[in-house]
Each structure stands twice: as structure tokens, then as C-alpha cells.
Write a protein that holds these residues in place. Structure first.
Motif, short mmCIF file in Angstrom:
data_model
loop_
_atom_site.label_atom_id
_atom_site.label_comp_id
_atom_site.label_asym_id
_atom_site.label_seq_id
_atom_site.Cartn_x
_atom_site.Cartn_y
_atom_site.Cartn_z
N ILE A 13 40.45 33.30 41.50
CA ILE A 13 41.44 33.44 40.45
C ILE A 13 41.95 32.06 40.03
CG2 ILE A 13 42.16 35.70 41.31
CD1 ILE A 13 44.74 34.31 42.35
N ASP A 14 42.63 32.03 38.89
CA ASP A 14 43.29 30.82 38.42
C ASP A 14 44.71 30.78 38.97
OD1 ASP A 14 41.28 29.63 36.74
OD2 ASP A 14 41.60 31.29 35.37
N CYS A 15 45.02 29.69 39.65
CA CYS A 15 46.35 29.50 40.24
C CYS A 15 46.83 28.11 39.82
CB CYS A 15 46.25 29.63 41.76
SG CYS A 15 47.72 29.22 42.68
N PHE A 16 47.81 28.05 38.93
CA PHE A 16 48.25 26.79 38.33
C PHE A 16 47.10 26.10 37.61
CE2 PHE A 16 51.72 27.51 41.25
CZ PHE A 16 52.83 27.01 40.57
N ALA A 49 45.93 39.53 37.83
CA ALA A 49 47.15 40.12 37.26
C ALA A 49 48.31 40.04 38.24
CB ALA A 49 46.89 41.57 36.84
N CYS A 50 48.02 40.25 39.53
CA CYS A 50 49.07 40.14 40.54
C CYS A 50 49.63 38.71 40.57
CB CYS A 50 48.52 40.51 41.92
SG CYS A 50 48.22 42.27 42.17
N ARG A 76 39.84 47.71 35.21
CA ARG A 76 39.81 46.29 35.58
C ARG A 76 38.95 46.07 36.82
NH1 ARG A 76 45.99 43.84 34.95
NH2 ARG A 76 45.86 43.45 32.71
N SER A 77 38.31 44.91 36.87
CA SER A 77 37.57 44.52 38.06
C SER A 77 38.55 44.08 39.14
CB SER A 77 36.61 43.37 37.74
OG SER A 77 37.34 42.20 37.44
#
Length: 327
Positions: A209-212, A267-268, A259-260
Motif C-alpha cells: 500500500i501507499d503510506c505517506f 482504504a483502511c 474491492r481487492s
């Protein structure tokens, strides 16, 4: 000699924790709060490696939006928040269903109430502020559930922490086989909570995931459990308030339909990142949130980040199994 010293060290750790568990609840709330600030400040000085990790994390996450002085301050406050969390857990035998609301205020609690006791719920949590009291508060709010507990290297410490974490009605289960047990709990309309901001090795059931704006590898367990059981995912976190009090914030339910697993995990995180950007200090910046660096990274990563072939596959959408895509 190393084995003997290890046994002695483990015994000393156990004795120290046992004494602290007896003495800390004798403190006033204000005294516990002030002690945590002092302990956290000392930790930020003595733990040089943790401090280095935190400063590097802040530098890459916020790029040039923080001055060196601001990064130093946030690092110190992050240590202080972690110290508060641990000391507050030791102080928590003084919390009861009747008095916990004096110390923990609620925001958007109706997000969980609308499902009622006949529905299972999965709370997605983060290492932000007092995640230990988040768990205890949920128990006092009749959201008791089964929670996976990471065992300590020193097994003598496990019974003490287990007792503290179960005092509001939760059941702690071991990590080995834990996800399968949580699946059975949710199928029986039970409740559970998972910490979803831990870095997971790409060979484990994980997603990128993308984090910052940086890629990281996190668990997909909450997405899988929701998919298999229909349990709604409700993110939640605590915020520090003055004098050792907290606010427990429940986020809107994460939409999962169509959603995958990667999209659900993203999203979380997206529901939570704005809170960290607004007040970064309570997050656990001493943790290695970005252990894996993409081969085609277009911006700096922390000094400890390393390339990993399987992580690059996760980023490109090539799943090694059901971890990345819904079945």
C-alpha cells in the motif's frame, strides 16, 4: 555462559515487570502521566537506534515539510507516547466499566452500535497513541472479542501482559493459527481487532500500500477475514488528551464490496493517515514502517529499507496467491 546470563536477564525482566505492575497502579493519574513523560524522554536519549529510525522515517515521510528541530521534537514525543501506553497498561487495573469514561471520551461510537450484538465486527487498529487502552475500552463498551497476541521472547512476561489485556473481557489467542481462530470467531458472530500498520514480509499474506506516498508491505488478514465472513471493518484509533486522558475515535465503516484485498487495506490506511499528518507524534515512528524499497523508487526511503523481489511483484500487482486478490 551466554545461556546462563540469558536466564538471569529474563528473570530480572520478569521481576522488574512484576514490581512495576504492583507499584504503578498506586500512582495518581497525574503522577503516572508525568512519570511516562520522563521515562519517554530518557528512552529517546538512550535508544540511539530507535531514535535514528524515527528521524529517518520522519524525514522521508514529510520530505522537507519538517525542520530538523521539529523532527527531533516529534521523535521525543513519540517515545513519550509509547512510554505512556506501556505505563498506562500497568496502571489499567484501576480502570473499570464504571469509571473508564472519566479517562476516555468517545467519538463516533454509533458506528459500531448500529450493527448490534447479532453482527460480527472487525476493528482495524493502529500503533497510534494508546492502542492498549483502545482495546480495553472496547471491552468495557461490550465489544469484547478474541485478539491475537504476539508472544514475548521472554515467555515469563506473557502471563502478566495477558492478565492486563484480558481484564475488560477480551480473550487473547496465540499468533500461531490465530487467523483461523479469528475466522471461526467471526463466523460465530463474535468480534475481533487487528493491528493493521505492522510491516509484514512479502512472503507472508500481505499487500503493498501507499503510506505517506511510500510503498510498504502490510497484512491482508483483515481484508481476507471480512471477505470470508462478511464482518464489517471499522478502523479506530486513540488520541492523547491533556493530563493522561484519551479520545477513542471510530472511523466510518470501510467499503469492501468489489474491492481487492490491496484496495481494502489501502482504504483502511487512507482513513487513518490524515490524523497522523495532523498530529504525527503519537504514531510509533521508532518502528521500521518501510523495510522494503521498490526497485524503481522515485524518492528516498529510510536508511534501513532494502529491495525485495517479491515486494516488487506485490507492487506490480502480480500476486503469489490469494493474498493480493480476492478469490
Amino acid at each position: 555462559m551466554r545461556s546462563i546470563w540469558k536466564k538471569i536477564r529474563y528473570r530480572l525482566e520478569w521481576a522488574g515487570l512484576l514490581v512495576a505492575a504492583r507499584l504503578v497502579p498506586l500512582l495518581s493519574r497525574r503522577a503516572c502521566y508525568r512519570l511516562a513523560l520522563a521515562v519517554g524522554t530518557l528512552m529517546s536519549i538512550l535508544d540511539r537506534h530507535g531514535r535514528e529510525v524515527a528521524l529517518s522515517n520522519l524525514e522521508v515521510a514529510f520530505v522537507d515539510r519538517l525542520t530538523p528541530g521539529e523532527r527531533e521534537r516529534i521523535t521525543r514525543e513519540s517515545f513519550q507516547n509509547f512510554a505512556r501506553t506501556m505505563l498506562d497498561l500497568l496502571w489499567s487495573p484501576r480502570l473499570t466499566a464504571g469509571n473508564f469514561s472519566k479517562y476516555i471520551e468517545l467519538e463516533n461510537f454509533e458506528e459500531t452500535q448500529r450493527y448490534g450484538p447479532e453482527r460480527s465486527i472487525l476493528i482495524a487498529c493502529y500503533h497510534y497513541s494508546n492502542f492498549e487502552w483502545l482495546s480495553l475500552a472496547c471491552g468495557f463498551l461490550d465489544l469484547q472479542g478474541s485478539i491475537i497476541s504476539q508472544e514475548f521472547k521472554n515467555s515469563l512476561l506473557d502471563p502478566i501482559f495477558k492478565h492486563l489485556r484480558e481484564q475488560s473481557g477480551h480473550e487473547l489467542i496465540p499468533r500461531q493459527g490465530g487467523i483461523v481462530r479469528l475466522y471461526k470467531v467471526l463466523r460465530r458472530k463474535g468480534r475481533t481487532a487487528l493491528l493493521v500498520d505492522l510491516t509484514l514480509h512479502p512472503k507472508m499474506p500481505s499487500v503493498a500500500i501507499d503510506c505517506f506516498g511510500l510503498k510498504t508491505s502490510v497484512t491482508s488478514a483483515h481484508a481476507w477475514l471480512s471477505d470470508q465472513t462478511g464482518a464489517p471493518i471499522i478502523p479506530a484509533h486513540t488520541e492523547p488528551l491533556p493530563n493522561g486522558h484519551y479520545r477513542l475515535v471510530f472511523h466510518p465503516k470501510v467499503e469492501t464490496a468489489g474491492r481487492s484485498y490491496q484496495q481494502i487495506a489501502q482504504a483502511c490506511w487512507n482513513s487513518f493517515e490524515p490524523y497522523v499528518r495532523k498530529n504525527p507524534a503519537p504514531w510509533l515512528w521508532m518502528y521500521k514502517h518501510w523495510r522494503y524499497k521498490p526497485a524503481t523508487a522515485d524518492r528516498p526511503y529510510p536508511f534501513y529499507a532494502r529491495p525485495h523481489r517479491r515486494f516488487d511483484k506485490r507492487i506490480s500487482g502480480v500476486a503469489d496467491g490469494p493474498a493480493g486478490v480476492k478469490a
